[in-house]
Design an enzyme around this catalytic site. Structure first.
Site, PDB file in Angstrom:
ATOM      1  N   LYS A  24       0.773  -1.221  -0.037  1.00 46.82           N
ATOM      2  CA  LYS A  24       0.087  -0.105   0.023  1.00 46.82           C
ATOM      3  C   LYS A  24       1.131   1.219   0.000  1.00 46.82           C
ATOM      4  CE  LYS A  24      -3.523   2.373   2.945  1.00 46.82           C
ATOM      5  NZ  LYS A  24      -4.439   2.275   4.062  1.00 46.82           N
TER       6      LYS A  24
ATOM      7  N   GLU B 167      -4.901  -6.504  14.592  1.00 46.68           N
ATOM      8  CA  GLU B 167      -4.560  -5.311  14.422  1.00 46.68           C
ATOM      9  C   GLU B 167      -5.494  -4.284  14.279  1.00 46.68           C
ATOM     10  OE1 GLU B 167      -2.592  -4.356  10.167  1.00 46.68           O
ATOM     11  OE2 GLU B 167      -0.813  -4.503  11.480  1.00 46.68           O
TER      12      GLU B 167
ATOM     13  N   HIS C 145      -5.914 -33.397  17.936  1.00 49.38           N
ATOM     14  CA  HIS C 145      -4.779 -34.402  18.580  1.00 49.38           C
ATOM     15  C   HIS C 145      -3.826 -33.473  19.011  1.00 49.38           C
ATOM     16  CE1 HIS C 145      -6.829 -37.870  16.573  1.00 49.38           C
ATOM     17  NE2 HIS C 145      -7.484 -36.929  15.725  1.00 49.38           N
TER      18      HIS C 145
ATOM     19  N   GLU D 263      10.513  -4.529   4.435  1.00 45.61           N
ATOM     20  CA  GLU D 263      10.412  -6.338   4.312  1.00 45.61           C
ATOM     21  C   GLU D 263      10.351  -6.237   2.899  1.00 45.61           C
ATOM     22  OE1 GLU D 263       8.916  -4.848   6.802  1.00 45.61           O
ATOM     23  OE2 GLU D 263       8.942  -6.073   8.422  1.00 45.61           O
TER      24      GLU D 263
ATOM     25  N   LYS E 260       9.333  -1.064  14.195  1.00 45.08           N
ATOM     26  CA  LYS E 260       9.616  -0.578  12.914  1.00 45.08           C
ATOM     27  C   LYS E 260      11.077   0.328  13.213  1.00 45.08           C
ATOM     28  CE  LYS E 260       5.775  -1.158  10.094  1.00 45.08           C
ATOM     29  NZ  LYS E 260       4.631  -0.274   9.264  1.00 45.08           N
TER      30      LYS E 260
ATOM     31  N   GLY F 148      -4.796  -1.735   5.083  1.00 45.87           N
ATOM     32  CA  GLY F 148      -4.224  -2.890   4.420  1.00 45.87           C
ATOM     33  C   GLY F 148      -4.936  -4.214   4.697  1.00 45.87           C
ATOM     34  N   ARG F 149      -5.265  -4.330   6.110  1.00 44.50           N
ATOM     35  CA  ARG F 149      -5.933  -5.694   6.242  1.00 44.50           C
ATOM     36  C   ARG F 149      -7.366  -5.872   5.592  1.00 44.50           C
ATOM     37  NH1 ARG F 149      -4.969  -2.151  10.319  1.00 44.50           N
ATOM     38  NH2 ARG F 149      -6.609  -1.678  11.705  1.00 44.50           N
TER      39      ARG F 149
HETATM   40  O1  G6P Z   1       1.111  -2.757   2.301  1.00 44.04           O
HETATM   41  P1  G6P Z   1       1.943  -2.108   2.850  1.00 44.04           P
HETATM   42  O2  G6P Z   1       2.040  -0.720   3.030  1.00 44.04           O
HETATM   43  O3  G6P Z   1       3.584  -2.467   2.616  1.00 44.04           O
HETATM   44  O4  G6P Z   1       1.949  -2.489   4.488  1.00 44.04           O
HETATM   45  C1  G6P Z   1       1.942  -3.859   4.914  1.00 44.04           C
HETATM   46  C2  G6P Z   1       1.474  -4.036   6.462  1.00 44.04           C
HETATM   47  O5  G6P Z   1       2.535  -3.381   7.395  1.00 44.04           O
HETATM   48  C3  G6P Z   1       2.245  -2.419   8.241  1.00 44.04           C
HETATM   49  O6  G6P Z   1       3.097  -2.559   9.068  1.00 44.04           O
HETATM   50  C4  G6P Z   1       0.824  -2.661   8.935  1.00 44.04           C
HETATM   51  O7  G6P Z   1       0.975  -3.092  10.217  1.00 44.04           O
HETATM   52  C5  G6P Z   1      -0.070  -3.465   8.079  1.00 44.04           C
HETATM   53  O8  G6P Z   1      -1.344  -3.061   8.290  1.00 44.04           O
HETATM   54  C6  G6P Z   1      -0.064  -3.662   6.676  1.00 44.04           C
HETATM   55  O9  G6P Z   1      -0.838  -4.463   5.920  1.00 44.04           O
END
Ligand code: G6P
Length: 549
Positions: free
Chosen positions: A211, A359, A390, A217, A513, A273-274
């Site tokens: 986004k 989240e 199990h 990462e 972060k 994002g979620r």
């Molecule tokens: O889609 P991006 O901007 O790369 O973000 C990826 C993810 O990282 C963030 O740290 C948030 O905690 C998430 O809500 C998000 O989905």
């Protein structure tokens, strides 16, 4: 009262009424509730689209449900719901609208953000995605050397990974089986390494999904993937264009990375994002299942959106699920919630829900900035049945903790299983048996009647009275998956509204972060980090020493 004139949750008369009701409810057993009310199973069930929800195995009576519904009313759940659907900026800490529902709304509708109808652009992107997905699926989108694309690697994390990865697994029988789809998220180089080690770069397409397009990462993995591609294709920079596309809200950063913005699929800051896998973030999924199935999935989402928006409180499935969670979390001290899908295809379902729920509602500050005085979001966990049975179900049955659970199953096994379809009844018998055992248990008398020695009786007794919702769906189709996800999205919404928290921000992920960014140079170059605590400093020293730095 808070600044908006809303009475604080724990001062509402409905809250106190529920606390009193909880005391009176005491240890009333589900055995008793069923014995007293033969119509309970039929009455405490609701149908939405292809979903059938049985909530009769919950520690509730008509009075409980009535009080919970009154609480929802007083807490302003319906007002906030309508505000969300109308594009008001209900994500207050980020000053954003929350309109994932617009992503699955038919084009003819009007949904405005800041006065602009967003429906045309939502559908433009869907068309662009469809055109691209079809080209890749039909072999018209070629790699740099002219080879057909056989592998698609989605690089993203959090909401830019979990949704498409979960849905890809869920809908495997609908996917292009001749292609390979992989999902890389972890900054651990092993993730990318294992994903690409057996792939031919000439046949591989990377979808970089982020986004913000600043997530470390994702950018790190995307750079490494580009290096892998260029190495494999002889180092020609021009090769990148045919093998990298982006999904983002940030065109500037996409261009800066070196991806042509013609090959960028857009979404907008009003999609969290979620909540984004039905946006362009679902591009890898659309390539896998095709535009038609993707459209069916969106229709499934929309069906439940409309249900949530219009159904009466008594028959409103997401509302009911949300309220049941409030009943257990706030009045029974339940700390966690298990999601137990009886489908191998839902192997990533709970992982996806963890982000969606934890989240969104892992917050302890009210919308107006005051600390909450009540429990908020639960720990969400679980794995597909019957494997869990199990392993950890022991604790569900006889442990000291109350863990409400969702048991999810499907009537129809997947067609391509062929003769293996015969195992489906056994799978489903397990689902039903677990709900039954958790609810009704096994009394001392029943154990004794089996001739068990007196010393063993306490060990073999099952207390029961452990609540479950059973969600039964026709089959795990794209539409049903959309219905299920929307059901949980709105459940989470209801709970956040009641707890008066902002379910759409995620400030809690920022500190780690920032600290990682500061620490990295200390690990790599031994740089001094000012003000580092002794524990962390010692760990860093130890790490450096062992790595021979
Ligand atoms: O889609 P991006 O901007 O790369 O973000 C990826 C993810 O990282 C963030 O740290 C948030 O905690 C998430 O809500 C998000 O989905």
């Amino acid at each position: 009262m808070n600044a908006e004139g809303r009475t604080r949750l724990d001062q509402m008369p409905e809250w106190h009424a529920l606390a009193k009701h909880r005391e009176e409810f005491g240890q009333t057993h589900l055995r008793r509730l069923f014995a007293d009310d033969p119509g309970r199973a039929e009455r405490y069930s609701v149908r939405v689209g292809d979903l059938y929800l049985d909530y009769s195995k919950h520690l509730v009576t008509d009075e409980t449900l009535r009080l919970l519904q009154q609480l929802a009313e007083s807490a302003g759940v319906f007002r906030l719901r309508d505000a969300m659907f109308e594009g008001e900026k209900i994500n207050i800490t980020e000053d954003r609208a929350v309109l994932h529902t617009a992503l699955r709304t038919p084009e003819s509708a009007t949904v405005r953000v800041d006065g602009e109808n967003v429906m045309p652009k939502v559908h433009q992107v869907l068309i662009k995605m469809s055109t691209f997905a079809t080209k890749v699926r039909e072999g018209h989108w070629r790699g740099h050397t002219g080879k057909r694309i056989k592998n698609v690697v989605n690089i993203g994390i959090g909401g830019s990974d979990l949704g498409p990865a979960m849905a890809y697994e869920a809908l495997r029988p609908y996917t292009a089986r001749e292609m390979d789809f992989r999902f890389v998220s972890n900054v651990d180089g092993a993730d990318l390494h294992e994903a690409v080690r057996d792939l031919d770069p000439a046949e591989t397409l990377f979808i970089v999904a982020s986004k913000t397009f600043t997530t470390i990462e994702t950018i790190t993995n995307a750079k490494a993937a580009r290096a892998w591609l260029l190495e494999g294709l002889g180092g020609e920079e021009s090769a990148v264009a045919a093998h990298f596309v982006a999904v983002s809200t940030n065109a500037e950063k996409v261009a800066e990375f070196g991806i042509n913005t013609d090959n960028m699929f857009e979404f907008w800051d009003w999609v969290g994002g979620r909540y984004s896998y039905d946006s362009a973030i679902g591009l890898s999924l659309m390539v896998a299942i095709g535009p038609q199935c993707f459209g069916d999935m969106l229709a499934g989402f929309h069906l439940v959106d409309e249900h949530f928006r219009t159904a009466s409180p008594e028959a409103n499935a997401p509302l009911l699920l949300g309220l049941l969670g409030v009943w257990y979390g706030n009045f029974h001290d339940a700390q966690s919630h298990a999601v137990l899908p009886y489908s191998h295809y839902l192997s990533r379902f709970t992982a996806y829900l963890q982000q969606l729920d934890m989240e969104s509602n892992g917050k302890s500050t009210e919308r107006e900035g005051r600390p909450v005085n009540w429990q908020t979001g639960p720990v969400v966990w679980g794995t597909p049945g019957t494997n869990g049975q199990h392993a950890y179900y022991q604790l569900l049955h006889q442990g000291t903790k109350m863990i409400p659970a969702d048991l999810i199953g499907f009537v129809e096994p997947v067609a391509e299983l062929g003769a293996l379809r015969d195992q489906h009844d056994l799978l489903m018998a397990n689902l039903f048996a677990q709900g039954q055992a958790l609810a009704f248990g096994k009394s001392e008398e029943e154990v004794r009647a089996e001739g068990v020695s007196e010393a063993q009786v306490p060990h073999r007794t099952f207390p029961g009275n452990r609540p479950t919702t059973t969600i039964l769906a026709t089959e795990l189709s794209p539409s049903v998956l959309g219905q299920l996800i929307a059901l949980y999205e709105h459940k989470v919404f209801v709970q956040g509204a009641i707890w008066n928290i902002d379910s759409f921000d995620q400030w809690g992920v920022e500190l780690g972060k920032a600290l990682a960014k500061r620490l990295e140079p200390a690990l790599t170059e031994g740089a001094e980090v000012a003000g580092l605590d002794r524990s962390t400093a010692t760990l860093v020293e130890r790490y450096r020493e062992l790595r021979g730095r």
